[in-house]
Design a protein around this motif. Structure first.
Motif, mmCIF file in Angstrom:
data_model
loop_
_atom_site.group_PDB
_atom_site.id
_atom_site.type_symbol
_atom_site.label_atom_id
_atom_site.label_comp_id
_atom_site.label_asym_id
_atom_site.label_seq_id
_atom_site.Cartn_x
_atom_site.Cartn_y
_atom_site.Cartn_z
ATOM 1 N N SER A 114 0.836 -1.208 0.000
ATOM 2 C CA SER A 114 0.000 0.000 0.000
ATOM 3 C C SER A 114 0.872 1.260 0.000
ATOM 4 O O SER A 114 0.487 2.289 -0.551
ATOM 5 N N HIS A 117 1.905 2.313 -3.538
ATOM 6 C CA HIS A 117 0.798 2.949 -4.262
ATOM 7 C C HIS A 117 0.486 4.330 -3.676
ATOM 8 O O HIS A 117 0.245 5.284 -4.406
ATOM 9 N N ASP A 118 0.490 4.396 -2.353
ATOM 10 C CA ASP A 118 0.145 5.660 -1.695
ATOM 11 C C ASP A 118 1.108 6.773 -2.109
ATOM 12 O O ASP A 118 0.698 7.909 -2.343
ATOM 13 N N MET A 121 0.217 8.166 -5.425
ATOM 14 C CA MET A 121 -0.980 9.028 -5.366
ATOM 15 C C MET A 121 -0.696 10.351 -4.669
ATOM 16 O O MET A 121 -1.213 11.387 -5.045
ATOM 17 N N ASP A 122 0.123 10.293 -3.601
ATOM 18 C CA ASP A 122 0.425 11.517 -2.833
ATOM 19 C C ASP A 122 1.576 12.314 -3.440
ATOM 20 O O ASP A 122 1.950 13.360 -2.901
ATOM 21 N N ARG A 127 10.075 8.463 1.609
ATOM 22 C CA ARG A 127 9.393 7.452 2.435
ATOM 23 C C ARG A 127 10.474 6.763 3.242
ATOM 24 O O ARG A 127 11.485 6.334 2.674
ATOM 25 N N PHE A 150 1.548 -7.251 -3.307
ATOM 26 C CA PHE A 150 0.205 -7.697 -2.920
ATOM 27 C C PHE A 150 -0.039 -9.130 -3.402
ATOM 28 O O PHE A 150 -0.662 -9.936 -2.707
ATOM 29 N N PHE A 172 -8.417 -5.617 2.169
ATOM 30 C CA PHE A 172 -7.960 -4.966 0.926
ATOM 31 C C PHE A 172 -9.042 -4.024 0.418
ATOM 32 O O PHE A 172 -8.779 -2.879 0.039
ATOM 33 N N GLN A 179 -8.910 4.831 0.662
ATOM 34 C CA GLN A 179 -8.086 5.683 -0.194
ATOM 35 C C GLN A 179 -8.959 6.393 -1.245
ATOM 36 O O GLN A 179 -8.762 7.562 -1.543
ATOM 37 N N LYS A 203 -8.560 3.284 5.866
ATOM 38 C CA LYS A 203 -7.230 3.206 5.234
ATOM 39 C C LYS A 203 -6.128 2.852 6.229
ATOM 40 O O LYS A 203 -5.074 2.365 5.827
#
Ligand code: FPP
Ligand code: MG
Length: 368
Positions: A114, A117-118, A121-122, A127, A150, A172, A179, A203
């Protein structure tokens, strides 16, 4: 570009694994929790070492690119909080069974997936202290790496049987809906604060909740503990996120390397801001502060008056930090943490319940 492996900086000791999200618990109170677990539940530490060794084995795909990208965030750090909760609740039953270790790995790999992917998107730069995966390899590789992780979590879960498969699928779905709802915002007529809290529960709370439940299921502990630790996990997850909203308003560059109001500047909704918006409907002072924040956020994004706006925004953020809406957000976080502890009522008195209680308290005591 040829991907390079980052330096690993990881510890498996539980005392290095006491954060819930991506921020460490840094205070002495928070470390008390780690000590409590270290003293009373050395088995959890043993389990974490097994989980860690298994993660390194599992996050390999027989592909020279995927093997590097898949390990990237695993090697970059993280506190392994979800596996820790699985192992902790497993001590209510038969302890570190093979299935418990696998379940703990499933929780961590799902979380890792996750994050890839996050960050796309952000549009996150960093990280775990390293450039986000899409900054190194681009969006497509980052998204596909999340998908691969995943897939690997799903393969592991298949070996745990139908219960686990269903729980993983339900979790999931909640992660993705959380999200999605965050992305599209509240619908017409939907209360923005209710919407926000349900996004946090989905989330963040859902996977923590499932991690705790799997510890009970796969250690063959009493089924009556399942709902208790599920509720606990979900509420702790929400409490953590709400404290994060408050911490976002504090300038603590030495701990977080972030400016005060990082989320706010990025246009992320937080509970203090949502509460301010609600108060602004009747209170002119709150309305003025809200207008100032929104104008400054827009202006800092536009080049022209960016410097003046940034200075004014610093001041407005300081006002929001001292505003009643921020105190109310902290009260709300404490309420979720208290309710998490109350949910543990069916558990026997003992080290597991004590450690979980301390964990919930640590979440709302942290300041960075
Ligand atoms: C971090 O939130 C994001 C999550 C906890 C969940 C993200 C869920 C998905 C991307 C759905 C897809 C899931 C899988 C398993 C592939 P945040 O942005 O508030 O926190 P941050 O500060 O750590 O980025
Ligand atoms: Mg994010």
């Amino acid at each position: 570009m040829r991907p390079t492996l980052p330096l690993a900086r990881r510890s498996t000791a539980i005392s290095a694994n006491v954060g819930l999200g991506e921020r460490l618990f840094a205070t002495s109170e928070e470390r008390d929790f780690a000590r409590l677990v270290d003293d009373g539940l050395a088995l959890v530490d043993d389990g974490l070492a097994l989980v860690e060794a298994g993660l390194l084995r599992e996050v390999a795909f027989g592909d020279d690119v995927a093997d590097v990208t898949g390990r990237y965030l695993l090697d970059a750090g993280g506190k392994r909080v979800r596996p820790m909760l699985t192992l902790l609740t497993a001590q209510l039953g038969d302890g570190n069974t093979d299935q418990v270790i696998t379940a703990a790995q499933v929780a961590e790999i799902t979380h890792l997936a996750s994050l890839y992917h996050d960050d796309v998107m952000d549009e996150a730069d960093l990280r775990r202290g390293v450039p986000s995966a899409q900054n190194v390899w681009g969006n497509s590789v980052a998204i596909l790496t999340g998908d691969l992780l995943f897939a690997r979590a799903s393969q592991l879960v298949a070996g745990l049987g139908e219960r686990a498969i269903r729980l993983q699928a339900d979790t999931f779905e909640r992660l993705v809906l959380g999200q999605l709802h965050e992305t599209i915002g509240p619908r017409d007529g939907e209360d923005p604060i209710e919407h926000y809290l349900s996004v946090l529960a989905d989330k963040t709370g859902s996977l923590i909740s499932a991690a705790a439940q799997m510890g009970v299921i796969f250690s063959n502990a009493a089924t009556e503990y399942e709902q208790a630790v599920r509720t606990f996990g979900e509420k702790v997850g929400v409490a953590f996120q709400l404290v994060d909203d408050v911490i976002d308003l504090s300038p603590q560059p030495e701990e977080t390397g972030k400016l005060a109001g990082t989320d706010l500047r990025a246009g992320v909704q937080t509970l203090p801001l949502l509460r301010l918006r609600r108060l602004a409907e009747d209170d002119p002072e709150s309305a003025a502060l809200l207008e100032r924040i929104e104008r400054d956020v827009d202006d800092t994004a536009a080049e022209a008056e960016a410097e003046d706006a940034a200075r004014d925004l610093d001041d407005a953020i300081a006002q929001l930090r001292d505003h009643e809406v921020t105190r109310a957000t902290l009260d709300e976080a404490r309420r979720w943490s208290r309710e998490a502890v109350e949910a543990l009522e069916p558990l026997p008195d003992g080290p597991v319940r004590k450690a979980l209680t301390r964990f919930a308290e640590s979440v709302v005591e942290r300041t960075s």
